[in-house]
Design an enzyme around this catalytic site. Structure first.
Site, PDB file in Angstrom:
ATOM      1  N   PHE B 117       0.874  -1.172   0.000  1.00 16.87           N
ATOM      2  CA  PHE B 117       0.000   0.000   0.000  1.00 16.87           C
ATOM      3  C   PHE B 117       0.912   1.223   0.000  1.00 16.87           C
ATOM      4  O   PHE B 117       1.927   1.252   0.699  1.00 16.87           O
ATOM      5  CB  PHE B 117      -0.907  -0.009   1.238  1.00 16.87           C
ATOM      6  CG  PHE B 117      -1.893   1.138   1.244  1.00 16.87           C
ATOM      7  CD1 PHE B 117      -3.029   1.094   0.449  1.00 16.87           C
ATOM      8  CD2 PHE B 117      -1.671   2.263   2.013  1.00 16.87           C
ATOM      9  CE1 PHE B 117      -3.923   2.157   0.430  1.00 16.87           C
ATOM     10  CE2 PHE B 117      -2.565   3.338   2.001  1.00 16.87           C
ATOM     11  CZ  PHE B 117      -3.693   3.284   1.204  1.00 16.87           C
ATOM     12  N   ASP B 184       2.295  -4.981   8.450  1.00 14.09           N
ATOM     13  CA  ASP B 184       1.144  -4.095   8.309  1.00 14.09           C
ATOM     14  C   ASP B 184      -0.097  -4.984   8.220  1.00 14.09           C
ATOM     15  O   ASP B 184      -0.253  -5.743   7.247  1.00 14.09           O
ATOM     16  CB  ASP B 184       1.296  -3.233   7.046  1.00 14.09           C
ATOM     17  CG  ASP B 184       0.114  -2.301   6.834  1.00 14.09           C
ATOM     18  OD1 ASP B 184      -0.989  -2.594   7.345  1.00 14.09           O
ATOM     19  OD2 ASP B 184       0.280  -1.290   6.127  1.00 14.09           O
ATOM     20  N   TYR B 209     -10.405   0.841  10.939  1.00 15.37           N
ATOM     21  CA  TYR B 209     -11.657   1.264  10.299  1.00 15.37           C
ATOM     22  C   TYR B 209     -12.090   0.347   9.167  1.00 15.37           C
ATOM     23  O   TYR B 209     -13.090   0.626   8.517  1.00 15.37           O
ATOM     24  CB  TYR B 209     -11.576   2.715   9.806  1.00 15.37           C
ATOM     25  CG  TYR B 209     -10.377   3.082   8.966  1.00 15.37           C
ATOM     26  CD1 TYR B 209     -10.297   2.697   7.641  1.00 15.37           C
ATOM     27  CD2 TYR B 209      -9.350   3.850   9.487  1.00 15.37           C
ATOM     28  CE1 TYR B 209      -9.205   3.048   6.869  1.00 15.37           C
ATOM     29  CE2 TYR B 209      -8.255   4.204   8.734  1.00 15.37           C
ATOM     30  CZ  TYR B 209      -8.189   3.805   7.416  1.00 15.37           C
ATOM     31  OH  TYR B 209      -7.110   4.153   6.651  1.00 15.37           O
ATOM     32  N   LYS B 210     -11.352  -0.721   8.951  1.00 19.55           N
ATOM     33  CA  LYS B 210     -11.765  -1.676   7.922  1.00 19.55           C
ATOM     34  C   LYS B 210     -12.556  -2.797   8.601  1.00 19.55           C
ATOM     35  O   LYS B 210     -13.692  -2.586   9.015  1.00 19.55           O
ATOM     36  CB  LYS B 210     -10.529  -2.182   7.175  1.00 19.55           C
ATOM     37  CG  LYS B 210      -9.763  -1.067   6.452  1.00 19.55           C
ATOM     38  CD  LYS B 210      -8.531  -1.628   5.730  1.00 19.55           C
ATOM     39  CE  LYS B 210      -7.650  -0.519   5.187  1.00 19.55           C
ATOM     40  NZ  LYS B 210      -8.260   0.198   4.056  1.00 19.55           N
ATOM     41  N   ARG B 354     -12.645  -4.126  -6.595  1.00 19.80           N
ATOM     42  CA  ARG B 354     -12.459  -4.864  -5.347  1.00 19.80           C
ATOM     43  C   ARG B 354     -13.804  -5.098  -4.664  1.00 19.80           C
ATOM     44  O   ARG B 354     -14.619  -4.172  -4.554  1.00 19.80           O
ATOM     45  CB  ARG B 354     -11.574  -4.076  -4.367  1.00 19.80           C
ATOM     46  CG  ARG B 354     -10.173  -3.820  -4.836  1.00 19.80           C
ATOM     47  CD  ARG B 354      -9.269  -3.385  -3.675  1.00 19.80           C
ATOM     48  NE  ARG B 354      -9.894  -2.344  -2.853  1.00 19.80           N
ATOM     49  CZ  ARG B 354      -9.386  -1.900  -1.707  1.00 19.80           C
ATOM     50  NH1 ARG B 354      -8.257  -2.425  -1.230  1.00 19.80           N
ATOM     51  NH2 ARG B 354      -9.987  -0.943  -1.031  1.00 19.80           N
TER      52      ARG B 354
END
Lengths: 378, 378
Positions: B117, B184, B209-210, B354
């Site tokens: 990312f 990560d 927050y995912k 996605r």
């Protein structure tokens, strides 16, 4: 009693805050009281924006919130739009500001005011170590700057004493030796008119949970004036500071504007609680706020300065923020007993009692009740 | 239809979420949906903790929240108490972790997985520049480590393809050359069992927050194992990481424990929204979550892999997270039209669609409705 109602042009503003009348809250310089509209706004953010719109809210206002809310704070600090961003904590913003200020410098030292709030000194120490500069604490009355000074970090209002520094004069002093100044506005934003643009301040940071009433730990702000933005380079190169964050490019190209000071994904619930809290500033004039703050603190000072064992350490006259700090050997015990009586200030070790006066909701009666309670305890 | 209700041991958990039934929400890998209890908790924090208790709340639970909520996340990542702190953004925590990992090293390079990312790569670049090391992107299948490698930063799940890396094998590879590994966990925490302590992982970061549903931009976490804490030195030396923050000492002495990774004042409203969101994890077993996630994504894959023009880029088998990524030349347009039909995934440029599957609230019917909508558009 009654002095407030007759002479206070901001008296009606207190009704905008969710405060119990039996509490004398004099710690708004540490955590501001909640404006009434915050609770409903947070519900709207959680239940509608997050719950109903889900990921779509990022393109319906969330993404730009750091700059939009930043511009609202800009109005309170004399910054034209596009120069203030709300992000991270004050400590993290100090790191960005100082790293950017020393980027590429050939000068040797960072200067910080000797009485600084600790985090400023700690971060300045880290930046000095990372950049190979020295850190020199100095008395703001005798900064002893030279052409080896790269940057000077100053607290606009001293958190312990409440002393207000002369931003115009000191900024000029720093510029006279070709150095940059970073102002920490934590204890002055929302207290008095500030003119960052007019004074050509290089960088500034501040928190939003004191006199701006943004809520506990609400995100801080960073001011980067337009002309300084192209040269603003700091190592917290998070994806939201990228020129094209959604291109997901492997190389970092900073945003051309103030958004280059953004790092990670902004904390939306707290950011929009702050946004709601700022609404009250649309209804008041900072000159009135300042005038009332000076009157409130003067009134309190008059009532307590002759109490036994009390030494007032906040400067008299205009060079003070909106707090009155008292020294007393039993400060810790006194504050605990004041809080038991619903008079809430705070204690800073070893021997300082702080009473913050927030002109938006504190009253002259608050000053009188606090002084009476303190007098009874002494 | 109906496959879900009969075979899904987590079906009842969806009722704990505030989600519209007409929306097929497959973007929980970007922003998780709100658990129903969050709204009430946030009201409690704003109206009672902030409004009634004011500054006193800092000593009634707020101050320790970063460690307390961190311990709750610790349970999801195989970390015993006292090793996880919730603070700042993932980007800022990456900076702390990498700066600490290279502190005092005599090695020459930082390695990052080539498909990282972006923010991880940007921050790693900054850390390399600050510390005088080189940064080398490498294929996780061929990291080419050596005794010059100081630290390796790896994404547990690739955000684009959904590929899951073998944490045990890669951690062992890194340790075999005497280097440190930073994981990560943004796209894997809450998706599958993770065993940081058991694998002797050096440091880890992740967002909340995912799949943890903490809310937009909710604060991130950082794992510093107990034995690494005394040597954890990083330059964001904010006051809340101090051993005695309220002593207001001019010198920085880090907390002996994981709190040394704290920086500024924690963002309480968002932190406690996350705290509420984590309650759901007390009622589910991560093995069940993983099993359902694999079943959901396998089902969706089966339904879409033969659609015209579609290439599935998410690995088959067990080495994948809970998303299915599809390549199609018209990905951007397709996703826009899917969203119009209330099927919400996301698009990653140039050509990736996605679809994230959150086992706590997504159903097999969601997979079927999404596949049907995509099929109709193609």
């Amino acid at each position: 009693m009654g002095t407030g109602a007759r002479t206070d042009p901001l008296a009606h503003i207190r009704d905008l805050f969710d405060l119990d009348d039996d509490v004398v809250y004099l710690d708004g310089n540490s955590l501001g009281a909640p404006p009434k509209n915050v609770a409903a706004r947070v519900q709207e953010v959680v239940s509608r924006q997050w719950g109903r719109r889900l990921i779509r809210s990022w393109s319906e206002g969330w993404w730009e919130a750091p700059q939009r809310v930043g511009d609202r704070i800009g109005k309170l600090v004399g910054a034209a739009p596009g120069q203030v961003v709300v992000a991270d904590s004050t400590s993290v913003n100090l790191f960005k500001a100082l790293m950017a200020a020393v980027h590429g410098t050939d000068r040797a030292e960072i200067v910080v005011d000797a009485g600084t709030f600790p985090t400023d000194g700690y971060i300045a120490r880290s930046v000095a170590e990372l950049s190979g500069l020295t850190l020199r604490p100095a008395d703001p009355d005798d900064l002893a700057l030279s052409d080896t000074t790269a940057v000077v970090l100053l607290n606009h209002v001293d958190y312990r004493t409440g002393r207000l520094l002369d931003m115009a004069k000191l900024t000029e002093q720093v510029h006279a030796v070709g150095a940059k100044v970073v102002w920490d506005l934590c204890h002055s934003v929302g207290v008095l008119p500030i003119e960052l643009d007019a004074l050509n301040v290089n960088l500034a940071v501040g928190c939003t949970y004191k006199f701006l009433n943004g809520g506990p730990g609400s995100p801080a702000f960073l001011y980067v004036p337009t002309e300084a933005q192209p040269g603003f380079h700091q190592p917290l190169t998070g994806w939201t500071g990228h020129r094209s964050p959604f291109a997901m490019s492997p190389d970092y190209t900073p945003d051309p504007g103030v958004s280059r000071a953004r790092v990670g994904t902004p904390d939306i619930i707290s950011m929009l609680a702050l946004d709601a809290a700022l609404d009250v500033w649309d209804r008041v004039d900072l000159e009135d706020v300042r005038a009332k703050g000076l009157a409130l603190t003067a009134h309190f000072r008059d009532l307590v300065e002759d109490l036994p064992g009390i030494e007032v350490i906040t400067p008299d006259g205009e060079w003070r923020g909106h707090q009155v700090s008292l020294r007393h050997p039993d400060a810790a015990t006194l504050m605990r007993r004041l809080v038991e009586r619903q008079v809430i200030g705070d204690h800073r070790p070893p021997d300082v009692l702080r009473f913050g006066f927030a002109p938006l909701y504190n009253t002259f009666e608050d000053a009188e009740r606090a002084a009476t309670a303190l007098g009874e305890l002494l």
